[in-house]
Write an enzyme that holds these catalytic residues in place. Structure first.
Site, PDB file in Angstrom:
ATOM      1  CG  HIS A  83      -0.085  -0.256   2.686  1.00 53.96           C
ATOM      2  ND1 HIS A  83       0.665   0.447   3.145  1.00 53.96           N
ATOM      3  CD2 HIS A  83      -0.375  -1.412   3.304  1.00 53.96           C
ATOM      4  CE1 HIS A  83       1.217   0.101   4.096  1.00 53.96           C
ATOM      5  NE2 HIS A  83       0.507  -1.009   4.354  1.00 53.96           N
ATOM      6  CD  GLN A  90       6.534 -11.852  10.327  1.00 56.39           C
ATOM      7  OE1 GLN A  90       7.863 -11.963   9.991  1.00 56.39           O
ATOM      8  NE2 GLN A  90       5.811 -10.806  10.237  1.00 56.39           N
ATOM      9  N   GLY A  99       1.553   3.080   2.150  1.00 58.37           N
ATOM     10  CA  GLY A  99       2.762   3.106   3.313  1.00 58.37           C
ATOM     11  C   GLY A  99       4.018   2.440   2.739  1.00 58.37           C
ATOM     12  CG  HIS A 100       4.328  -1.906   2.120  1.00 55.53           C
ATOM     13  ND1 HIS A 100       3.065  -1.957   1.847  1.00 55.53           N
ATOM     14  CD2 HIS A 100       4.948  -2.658   3.058  1.00 55.53           C
ATOM     15  CE1 HIS A 100       2.804  -3.124   2.866  1.00 55.53           C
ATOM     16  NE2 HIS A 100       3.747  -3.210   3.470  1.00 55.53           N
ATOM     17  CB  SER A 112      -2.396  -2.189   8.208  1.00 50.66           C
ATOM     18  OG  SER A 112      -2.241  -3.458   8.653  1.00 50.66           O
TER      19      SER A 112
END
Ligand code: PAF
Length: 291
Positions: free
Chosen positions: A48, A75, A50-51, A199
């Site tokens: 998105h 994880q 943000g990346h 996110s």
């Protein structure tokens, strides 16, 4: 046999892709031999804005940028969303082409974790509490995969989002403790117009939940106002928790005020960070803000 480093023949503007360590190294060692500074953005894909902001920042502080896309099984707990985690390789590569990323590294689980793999990187300090109280496997998984990725990509600088603030502090801690020759940089969280932190997991939110999701950011701001105004912080956390429940959040894992660097107890006069995690339906959202 290793797949070659591929330049897309149909869309030659697309970044090169490498799927093996050998092919990645072929490209990166050439850059290093030419004296170029290598930037790195590790991701799990479903990219998105943000990346993309992380990639742009990496470009501004280095000559060449590698982005890895690897949904890291280590994880995730067996009960978590590994299988349903969004995988969008074609769209991701197209987005990376648009921002001019130089190389996309797409290792397979077999390359990252061969059958005889027996190592875990464990971090104390900033990894203690918060996420670890609810996802005990998480930071061993993150530290192990990021350590491997750093050794594979050999970046000079790696860029992480402050959205995963505890993760950023954990990565900075092991890179420092293990004398890794990489500068780990954090970039402020990119938010939607209403303040919701971007996110990949926002894709899980049902439309009716999306409107309520902003309550998490509002809860953080409520606690920050109490810290700044010198009010009763515990009372503010209780109120913020109640506000989240009233907004439809099913469960609040934590809202906590911590020292911004150590993530231990806050110290008067030193930077603090407020961090929170809460469930909206079946989606777990995390967010944090500085004081
Ligand atoms: O933040 C993420 O996307 C992941 O935790 C990371 C850093 C790529 C490690 O798998």
């Amino acid at each position: 046999m290793s797949a070659p480093v591929v330049q897309d023949p149909v869309f030659p503007q697309n970044p090169k892709t490498a799927r093996t360590i050998a092919d990645l190294r072929t490209v990166v060692t050439t850059w290093k031999r030419d004296g170029l500074r290598v930037g790195f953005v590790p991701t799990m894909g479903a990219l998105h804005d943000g990346h993309l902001a992380l990639v742009r920042h990496a470009q501004s502080v280095s000559d060449k940028v590698v982005v890895s896309i690897f949904v890291n099984p280590m994880q995730f707990a067996p009960t978590e969303d590994l299988e349903r985690y969004p995988r969008r390789e074609v769209e991701d590569i197209a987005k990376l082409a648009e921002v001019g990323c130089d190389l996309v590294y797409l290792p397979t689980p077999e390359i990252m974790y061969p059958a005889d793999f027996v190592t875990r990187v464990h971090v104390d300090g900033p990894a203690q509490g918060l996420e670890t109280d609810f996802r005990p496997q998480f930071f061993d998984g993150v530290a192990t995969v990021v350590c491997k990725l750093f050794n594979q990509v050999m970046p000079d600088v790696a860029v992480f989002g402050e959205k995963d603030y505890q993760q950023l502090k954990v990565v900075q801690a092991f890179a420092r403790d293990l004398d890794m020759p990489v500068e780990v940089v954090g970039l402020p969280t990119v938010r939607e117009m209403d303040g919701l932190a971007l996110s990949s997991r926002n894709a899980y939110l049902k439309p009716e939940d999306r409107a309520q999701a902003i309550a998490l950011y509002n809860a953080l701001r409520h606690v920050r106002a109490a810290v700044v105004d010198g009010l009763d912080v515990e009372a503010a956390i209780t109120e913020a928790t109640g506000n989240l429940t009233a907004a439809g959040f099913a469960k609040v894992d934590y809202i906590a005020v911590r020292h911004a660097e150590t993530l231990g107890d806050p110290v008067d006069g030193e930077p603090q960070r407020i961090l929170a995690a809460a469930w909206l339906g079946t989606t777990r959202l995390i967010d944090n803000i500085g004081v």
